[in-house]
Design a protein around this motif. Structure first.
Motif, PDB file in Angstrom:
ATOM      1  N   TRP A   1     -38.735  46.268 -51.849  1.00  8.87           N
ATOM      2  CA  TRP A   1     -38.699  44.940 -51.254  1.00  8.87           C
ATOM      3  C   TRP A   1     -37.372  44.259 -51.527  1.00  8.87           C
ATOM      4  CZ3 TRP A   1     -44.047  42.797 -53.199  1.00  8.87           C
ATOM      5  CH2 TRP A   1     -45.064  43.472 -52.521  1.00  8.87           C
ATOM      6  N   ARG A   2     -36.978  43.399 -50.597  1.00  6.55           N
ATOM      7  CA  ARG A   2     -35.805  42.565 -50.807  1.00  6.55           C
ATOM      8  C   ARG A   2     -36.194  41.314 -51.607  1.00  6.55           C
ATOM      9  NH1 ARG A   2     -31.506  44.427 -48.142  1.00  6.55           N
ATOM     10  NH2 ARG A   2     -31.823  45.787 -46.332  1.00  6.55           N
ATOM     11  N   GLY A   3     -35.184  40.561 -52.002  1.00  2.87           N
ATOM     12  CA  GLY A   3     -35.399  39.434 -52.901  1.00  2.87           C
ATOM     13  C   GLY A   3     -36.471  38.456 -52.469  1.00  2.87           C
ATOM     14  N   LEU A   4     -36.461  38.028 -51.184  1.00  2.65           N
ATOM     15  CA  LEU A   4     -37.425  37.038 -50.732  1.00  2.65           C
ATOM     16  C   LEU A   4     -38.850  37.563 -50.777  1.00  2.65           C
ATOM     17  CD1 LEU A   4     -35.530  35.403 -47.734  1.00  2.65           C
ATOM     18  CD2 LEU A   4     -36.007  34.403 -49.976  1.00  2.65           C
ATOM     19  N   MET A   5     -39.034  38.846 -50.494  1.00  3.73           N
ATOM     20  CA  MET A   5     -40.372  39.433 -50.555  1.00  3.73           C
ATOM     21  C   MET A   5     -40.869  39.488 -51.993  1.00  3.73           C
ATOM     22  SD  MET A   5     -39.819  42.525 -47.823  1.00  3.73           S
ATOM     23  CE  MET A   5     -41.502  43.115 -47.886  1.00  3.73           C
ATOM     24  N   VAL A   6     -39.967  39.809 -52.908  1.00  3.26           N
ATOM     25  CA  VAL A   6     -40.346  39.835 -54.326  1.00  3.26           C
ATOM     26  C   VAL A   6     -40.733  38.429 -54.780  1.00  3.26           C
ATOM     27  CG1 VAL A   6     -39.531  40.296 -56.662  1.00  3.26           C
ATOM     28  CG2 VAL A   6     -38.898  41.838 -54.797  1.00  3.26           C
ATOM     29  N   MET A   7     -39.940  37.443 -54.355  1.00  2.00           N
ATOM     30  CA  MET A   7     -40.224  36.062 -54.740  1.00  2.00           C
ATOM     31  C   MET A   7     -41.588  35.625 -54.226  1.00  2.00           C
ATOM     32  SD  MET A   7     -37.565  35.402 -56.371  1.00  2.00           S
ATOM     33  CE  MET A   7     -38.055  33.742 -56.635  1.00  2.00           C
ATOM     34  N   SER A   8     -41.903  36.009 -53.003  1.00  6.36           N
ATOM     35  CA  SER A   8     -43.191  35.652 -52.421  1.00  6.36           C
ATOM     36  C   SER A   8     -44.333  36.300 -53.201  1.00  6.36           C
ATOM     37  CB  SER A   8     -43.232  36.096 -50.953  1.00  6.36           C
ATOM     38  OG  SER A   8     -44.507  35.894 -50.400  1.00  6.36           O
ATOM     39  N   ALA A   9     -44.131  37.551 -53.619  1.00  4.06           N
ATOM     40  CA  ALA A   9     -45.163  38.251 -54.383  1.00  4.06           C
ATOM     41  C   ALA A   9     -45.380  37.594 -55.738  1.00  4.06           C
ATOM     42  CB  ALA A   9     -44.769  39.716 -54.558  1.00  4.06           C
ATOM     43  N   VAL A  10     -44.292  37.211 -56.393  1.00  7.46           N
ATOM     44  CA  VAL A  10     -44.409  36.546 -57.696  1.00  7.46           C
ATOM     45  C   VAL A  10     -45.163  35.228 -57.553  1.00  7.46           C
ATOM     46  CG1 VAL A  10     -43.085  35.402 -59.532  1.00  7.46           C
ATOM     47  CG2 VAL A  10     -42.357  37.630 -58.679  1.00  7.46           C
ATOM     48  N   GLU A  11     -44.837  34.474 -56.515  1.00  3.77           N
ATOM     49  CA  GLU A  11     -45.520  33.210 -56.258  1.00  3.77           C
ATOM     50  C   GLU A  11     -47.010  33.442 -56.032  1.00  3.77           C
ATOM     51  OE1 GLU A  11     -45.490  28.975 -55.586  1.00  3.77           O
ATOM     52  OE2 GLU A  11     -44.032  30.364 -56.449  1.00  3.77           O
ATOM     53  N   LYS A  12     -47.334  34.495 -55.313  1.00  5.23           N
ATOM     54  CA  LYS A  12     -48.744  34.828 -55.041  1.00  5.23           C
ATOM     55  C   LYS A  12     -49.483  35.160 -56.339  1.00  5.23           C
ATOM     56  CE  LYS A  12     -51.466  37.900 -52.038  1.00  5.23           C
ATOM     57  NZ  LYS A  12     -51.882  36.950 -50.997  1.00  5.23           N
ATOM     58  N   LEU A  13     -48.847  35.937 -57.197  1.00  5.66           N
ATOM     59  CA  LEU A  13     -49.495  36.344 -58.444  1.00  5.66           C
ATOM     60  C   LEU A  13     -49.691  35.161 -59.389  1.00  5.66           C
ATOM     61  CD1 LEU A  13     -47.683  39.732 -59.173  1.00  5.66           C
ATOM     62  CD2 LEU A  13     -50.006  39.409 -58.336  1.00  5.66           C
ATOM     63  N   LEU A  14     -48.823  34.176 -59.296  1.00  7.01           N
ATOM     64  CA  LEU A  14     -48.929  33.022 -60.183  1.00  7.01           C
ATOM     65  C   LEU A  14     -49.896  31.970 -59.659  1.00  7.01           C
ATOM     66  CD1 LEU A  14     -45.203  32.504 -61.204  1.00  7.01           C
ATOM     67  CD2 LEU A  14     -47.082  33.183 -62.701  1.00  7.01           C
ATOM     68  N   ARG A  15     -49.799  31.656 -58.373  1.00  7.73           N
ATOM     69  CA  ARG A  15     -50.490  30.473 -57.859  1.00  7.73           C
ATOM     70  C   ARG A  15     -51.698  30.777 -56.978  1.00  7.73           C
ATOM     71  NH1 ARG A  15     -47.238  26.565 -59.655  1.00  7.73           N
ATOM     72  NH2 ARG A  15     -44.968  26.910 -59.688  1.00  7.73           N
ATOM     73  N   GLN A  16     -51.897  32.034 -56.617  1.00  4.78           N
ATOM     74  CA  GLN A  16     -53.044  32.374 -55.768  1.00  4.78           C
ATOM     75  C   GLN A  16     -54.031  33.271 -56.508  1.00  4.78           C
ATOM     76  OE1 GLN A  16     -51.924  33.584 -51.757  1.00  4.78           O
ATOM     77  NE2 GLN A  16     -50.049  32.368 -51.886  1.00  4.78           N
TER      78      GLN A  16
END
Length: 204
Positions: A41-56
């Protein structure tokens, strides 16, 4: 390592339920993709995944939330540091020079984003031959201790390079659970107690 597999269930609020074992709730990208699939994954996809793991994720009541981050000072580390309140960071490194470079950069990054560094852990600090008990410093001796002095930080503990740690991790039976009286388990417990002791107390 936690002997967990499968996909998280969803709550009525469309939040993921973490998988649990040994009384610990866990979430990982490994639960969301095929076991052998690479994460390219590129940076933005990784960031989205991290956000999902934290807040969803429906974390429920937690004593502590531990985030295991890879070495480095890239987008993920900066985003996590800047977007969620972090009580403290722990830098883990082997004593070898190449690893210490990353550890030094990591500590400096946390300082720049005003995250307290609680201390350093020296991993794979020494290997003891199971037959003759001779000790060998495969990755060097006391490199993390020297870095701690340079940074003005404390050493939280040392974890040895031991076959029992590798075997119990691979079998999904962590050494602190399967061999709680072993020296390896005591090393982990000592570090955990040091971390808890240094964390700021939550407001009453």
């Amino acid at each position: 390592m936690m002997n967990l597999k499968g996909n998280p269930e969803l709550t009525p609020k469309n939040l993921m339920r973490p998988l649990k074992n040994y009384g610990i709730a866990c979430m990982s990208m490994g639960f969301l993709i095929e076991e052998t699939a690479p994460v390219v994954w590129r940076g933005l996809m990784v960031m989205s995944a991290v956000e999902k793991l934290l807040r969803q994720v429906d974390w429920g009541e937690l004593d502590y939330l531990v985030i295991d981050m890879p070495p480095g000072t890239g987008d993920v580390q900066l985003s996590v540091s800047q977007n969620i309140p972090i009580a403290g960071a722990v830098i883990v490194s082997t004593p070898q020079d190449v690893a210490l470079l990353d550890a030094h950069k990591g500590a400096e990054m946390f300082r720049k984003v005003h995250v307290p560094v609680l201390g350093l852990v020296q991993n794979m600090s020494v290997f003891q031959c199971p037959k003759c008990k001779h000790e060998t410093h495969i990755f060097g001796s006391d490199g993390v201790r020297e870095l701690a002095k340079t940074l003005g930080l404390d050493i939280l503990g040392d974890v040895p390079l031991h076959i029992n740690i590798r075997e119990t991790c691979d079998s999904g039976q962590p050494v602190v659970i399967s061999q709680p009286q072993s020296d390896a388990a005591k090393a982990y417990l000592k570090i955990a107690m040091e971390i808890v002791r240094r964390l700021p107390r939550p407001p009453a």
